[in-house]
Design a protein around this motif. Structure first.
Motif, PDB file in Angstrom:
ATOM      1  N   VAL A  32      39.610 -49.488  66.651  1.00 35.13           N
ATOM      2  CA  VAL A  32      39.197 -50.226  65.467  1.00 35.13           C
ATOM      3  C   VAL A  32      40.413 -50.861  64.813  1.00 35.13           C
ATOM      4  O   VAL A  32      41.485 -50.245  64.734  1.00 35.13           O
ATOM      5  N   THR A  33      40.243 -52.086  64.336  1.00 37.04           N
ATOM      6  CA  THR A  33      41.212 -52.698  63.437  1.00 37.04           C
ATOM      7  C   THR A  33      40.731 -52.438  62.020  1.00 37.04           C
ATOM      8  O   THR A  33      39.578 -52.712  61.682  1.00 37.04           O
ATOM      9  N   LEU A  34      41.600 -51.900  61.192  1.00 35.37           N
ATOM     10  CA  LEU A  34      41.240 -51.526  59.823  1.00 35.37           C
ATOM     11  C   LEU A  34      41.934 -52.470  58.855  1.00 35.37           C
ATOM     12  O   LEU A  34      43.166 -52.548  58.822  1.00 35.37           O
ATOM     13  N   LEU A  35      41.138 -53.212  58.089  1.00 32.75           N
ATOM     14  CA  LEU A  35      41.663 -54.207  57.146  1.00 32.75           C
ATOM     15  C   LEU A  35      41.419 -53.755  55.713  1.00 32.75           C
ATOM     16  O   LEU A  35      40.319 -53.330  55.365  1.00 32.75           O
ATOM     17  N   GLY A  36      42.441 -53.897  54.887  1.00 35.22           N
ATOM     18  CA  GLY A  36      42.313 -53.630  53.460  1.00 35.22           C
ATOM     19  C   GLY A  36      42.732 -54.838  52.657  1.00 35.22           C
ATOM     20  O   GLY A  36      43.802 -55.420  52.891  1.00 35.22           O
ATOM     21  N   HIS A  37      41.888 -55.233  51.711  1.00 30.33           N
ATOM     22  CA  HIS A  37      42.185 -56.363  50.836  1.00 30.33           C
ATOM     23  C   HIS A  37      42.637 -55.855  49.479  1.00 30.33           C
ATOM     24  O   HIS A  37      41.988 -54.996  48.876  1.00 30.33           O
ATOM     25  N   SER A  38      43.756 -56.364  48.984  1.00 27.02           N
ATOM     26  CA  SER A  38      44.237 -56.076  47.638  1.00 27.02           C
ATOM     27  C   SER A  38      44.404 -54.565  47.442  1.00 27.02           C
ATOM     28  O   SER A  38      45.117 -53.923  48.209  1.00 27.02           O
ATOM     29  N   TYR A  39      43.745 -53.970  46.432  1.00 24.78           N
ATOM     30  CA  TYR A  39      43.811 -52.513  46.269  1.00 24.78           C
ATOM     31  C   TYR A  39      43.342 -51.781  47.528  1.00 24.78           C
ATOM     32  O   TYR A  39      43.806 -50.666  47.819  1.00 24.78           O
ATOM     33  N   GLY A  40      42.454 -52.396  48.311  1.00 23.98           N
ATOM     34  CA  GLY A  40      41.966 -51.772  49.535  1.00 23.98           C
ATOM     35  C   GLY A  40      43.060 -51.415  50.516  1.00 23.98           C
ATOM     36  O   GLY A  40      42.852 -50.589  51.422  1.00 23.98           O
ATOM     37  N   GLY A  41      44.255 -52.006  50.346  1.00 27.33           N
ATOM     38  CA  GLY A  41      45.378 -51.612  51.183  1.00 27.33           C
ATOM     39  C   GLY A  41      45.780 -50.160  50.985  1.00 27.33           C
ATOM     40  O   GLY A  41      46.322 -49.528  51.907  1.00 27.33           O
ATOM     41  N   ALA A  42      45.542 -49.623  49.797  1.00 23.41           N
ATOM     42  CA  ALA A  42      45.908 -48.228  49.536  1.00 23.41           C
ATOM     43  C   ALA A  42      44.987 -47.261  50.276  1.00 23.41           C
ATOM     44  O   ALA A  42      45.479 -46.351  50.972  1.00 23.41           O
ATOM     45  N   PRO A  43      43.660 -47.382  50.183  1.00 29.91           N
ATOM     46  CA  PRO A  43      42.799 -46.497  50.965  1.00 29.91           C
ATOM     47  C   PRO A  43      43.030 -46.584  52.473  1.00 29.91           C
ATOM     48  O   PRO A  43      42.956 -45.564  53.171  1.00 29.91           O
ATOM     49  N   ILE A  44      43.307 -47.790  53.012  1.00 29.31           N
ATOM     50  CA  ILE A  44      43.544 -47.855  54.458  1.00 29.31           C
ATOM     51  C   ILE A  44      44.881 -47.218  54.828  1.00 29.31           C
ATOM     52  O   ILE A  44      45.047 -46.743  55.946  1.00 29.31           O
ATOM     53  N   THR A  45      45.822 -47.201  53.884  1.00 24.63           N
ATOM     54  CA  THR A  45      47.089 -46.522  54.138  1.00 24.63           C
ATOM     55  C   THR A  45      46.868 -45.028  54.334  1.00 24.63           C
ATOM     56  O   THR A  45      47.520 -44.384  55.162  1.00 24.63           O
ATOM     57  N   VAL A  46      45.930 -44.475  53.584  1.00 25.81           N
ATOM     58  CA  VAL A  46      45.610 -43.045  53.701  1.00 25.81           C
ATOM     59  C   VAL A  46      44.700 -42.780  54.898  1.00 25.81           C
ATOM     60  O   VAL A  46      44.956 -41.876  55.711  1.00 25.81           O
ATOM     61  N   ALA A  47      43.634 -43.570  55.029  1.00 24.64           N
ATOM     62  CA  ALA A  47      42.639 -43.316  56.071  1.00 24.64           C
ATOM     63  C   ALA A  47      43.039 -43.843  57.438  1.00 24.64           C
ATOM     64  O   ALA A  47      42.445 -43.463  58.449  1.00 24.64           O
ATOM     65  N   GLY A  48      44.051 -44.694  57.486  1.00 19.06           N
ATOM     66  CA  GLY A  48      44.395 -45.374  58.728  1.00 19.06           C
ATOM     67  C   GLY A  48      45.025 -44.514  59.791  1.00 19.06           C
ATOM     68  O   GLY A  48      45.255 -44.988  60.910  1.00 19.06           O
ATOM     69  N   THR A  49      45.305 -43.258  59.501  1.00 20.27           N
ATOM     70  CA  THR A  49      45.782 -42.339  60.540  1.00 20.27           C
ATOM     71  C   THR A  49      44.630 -41.793  61.382  1.00 20.27           C
ATOM     72  O   THR A  49      44.859 -41.042  62.335  1.00 20.27           O
ATOM     73  N   HIS A  50      43.412 -42.156  61.063  1.00 22.03           N
ATOM     74  CA  HIS A  50      42.233 -41.742  61.823  1.00 22.03           C
ATOM     75  C   HIS A  50      42.411 -42.132  63.287  1.00 22.03           C
ATOM     76  O   HIS A  50      42.905 -43.220  63.604  1.00 22.03           O
ATOM     77  N   PRO A  51      42.010 -41.260  64.230  1.00 20.51           N
ATOM     78  CA  PRO A  51      42.244 -41.556  65.653  1.00 20.51           C
ATOM     79  C   PRO A  51      41.537 -42.797  66.174  1.00 20.51           C
ATOM     80  O   PRO A  51      41.937 -43.340  67.208  1.00 20.51           O
ATOM     81  N   ALA A  52      40.501 -43.270  65.478  1.00 24.80           N
ATOM     82  CA  ALA A  52      39.811 -44.478  65.933  1.00 24.80           C
ATOM     83  C   ALA A  52      40.583 -45.747  65.617  1.00 24.80           C
ATOM     84  O   ALA A  52      40.291 -46.806  66.176  1.00 24.80           O
ATOM     85  N   VAL A  53      41.564 -45.663  64.722  1.00 28.61           N
ATOM     86  CA  VAL A  53      42.269 -46.858  64.254  1.00 28.61           C
ATOM     87  C   VAL A  53      43.387 -47.232  65.215  1.00 28.61           C
ATOM     88  O   VAL A  53      44.289 -46.436  65.486  1.00 28.61           O
ATOM     89  N   GLU A  54      43.320 -48.467  65.699  1.00 28.67           N
ATOM     90  CA  GLU A  54      44.342 -48.986  66.613  1.00 28.67           C
ATOM     91  C   GLU A  54      45.429 -49.748  65.865  1.00 28.67           C
ATOM     92  O   GLU A  54      46.601 -49.685  66.232  1.00 28.67           O
ATOM     93  N   ARG A  55      45.040 -50.495  64.825  1.00 29.18           N
ATOM     94  CA  ARG A  55      45.999 -51.296  64.070  1.00 29.18           C
ATOM     95  C   ARG A  55      45.494 -51.477  62.639  1.00 29.18           C
ATOM     96  O   ARG A  55      44.306 -51.272  62.360  1.00 29.18           O
ATOM     97  N   LEU A  56      46.414 -51.894  61.766  1.00 28.31           N
ATOM     98  CA  LEU A  56      46.107 -52.127  60.367  1.00 28.31           C
ATOM     99  C   LEU A  56      46.345 -53.593  60.023  1.00 28.31           C
ATOM    100  O   LEU A  56      47.282 -54.220  60.547  1.00 28.31           O
ATOM    101  N   VAL A  57      45.524 -54.118  59.112  1.00 30.92           N
ATOM    102  CA  VAL A  57      45.733 -55.453  58.569  1.00 30.92           C
ATOM    103  C   VAL A  57      45.687 -55.340  57.051  1.00 30.92           C
ATOM    104  O   VAL A  57      44.687 -54.877  56.485  1.00 30.92           O
ATOM    105  N   TYR A  58      46.751 -55.767  56.399  1.00 35.68           N
ATOM    106  CA  TYR A  58      46.804 -55.829  54.936  1.00 35.68           C
ATOM    107  C   TYR A  58      46.597 -57.280  54.533  1.00 35.68           C
ATOM    108  O   TYR A  58      47.381 -58.152  54.911  1.00 35.68           O
TER     109      TYR A  58
END
Length: 221
Positions: free
Chosen positions: A59-85
């Motif tokens: 999964v690519t996990l994208l966070g917009h604005s404040y949403g960048g903070a929750p993806i920073t915490v949740a993005g270590t989930h094993p399903a996550v391949e990459r992050l987009v801020y």
């Protein structure tokens, strides 16, 4: 088909990505949205994790604005391949949701206030021009009508920042009146992200959904 999970920012909901969804589908990208409770950083990260638990990955996990903070915490989930801020905050371990390098525009700050229920909000009369200045007034007003008060992380401290562990991209919105462009670039440099730039305001999912989808297609494929 590639999968992307979209995490909205403060005062919004998963509804804000509706103009983007058909553009992603046209590029063979399956998208899921998250509705954050906007009660605390950890509560919001838990909402992201609940969606990721339904994904097989990658999964690519994208966070917009404040949403960048929750993806920073949740993005270590094993399903996550990459992050987009997407014009987003990216705190480090030991920091609150805001993190560092964050410079907020004066118009937004002057419209920031407490709602009747005591939660933060942006003055509804000014929200359309602040959040959605690049679309016509009627469209902006319609979108702004969905905004809600809510917390933006509170005092919760990040324990483990996913951008240390996952390939990371940052989409800079060069005319953003909320999170200023130089601040976005500083955040991207601090986290070692691959940078993509789009013209325009804080909300490209509304004003430029096709252009944003083009960028995301280069990231996920």
């Amino acid at each position: 088909m590639a999968t992307i999970v979209l995490v909205h920012g403060a005062f919004h909901g998963g509804w804000c990505f509706e103009p983007l969804l058909p553009e992603l589908a046209a590029r063979d990208i399956d998208a899921l949205t998250v509705d954050l409770p906007l009660t605390s950083l950890f509560d919001d990260a838990a909402a992201v994790t609940a969606v990721l638990d339904r994904c097989d990955g990658p999964v690519t996990l994208l966070g917009h604005s404040y949403g960048g903070a929750p993806i920073t915490v949740a993005g270590t989930h094993p399903a996550v391949e990459r992050l987009v801020y997407l014009t987003a905050m990216a705190p480090d371990a030991g920091q609150t949701a805001t993190g560092t390098d964050v410079e907020i525009g004066a118009d937004f700050m002057s419209a920031f206030r407490l709602a009747e229920n005591g939660l933060p909000e942006v003055d509804p009369a000014r929200a359309p021009e602040i959040f959605f200045p690049d679309v016509d007034a009627a469209t902006a007003a319609g979108f702004a009508a969905n905004l809600r008060p809510g917390n933006t992380g509170g005092a919760d401290l990040v324990e483990r920042a996913a951008w240390h562990e996952r390939p990371t991209h940052y989409v800079v919105c060069t005319d953003d009146p909320i999170l200023l462009a130089d601040s976005q670039r500083a955040i991207a440099a601090r986290i070692g992200a691959t940078v993509h730039e789009l013209p325009g305001d804080h909300s490209p999912f509304l004003a430029r959904p096709a252009a944003l989808a083009d960028v995301l297609a280069t990231v996920v494929t």
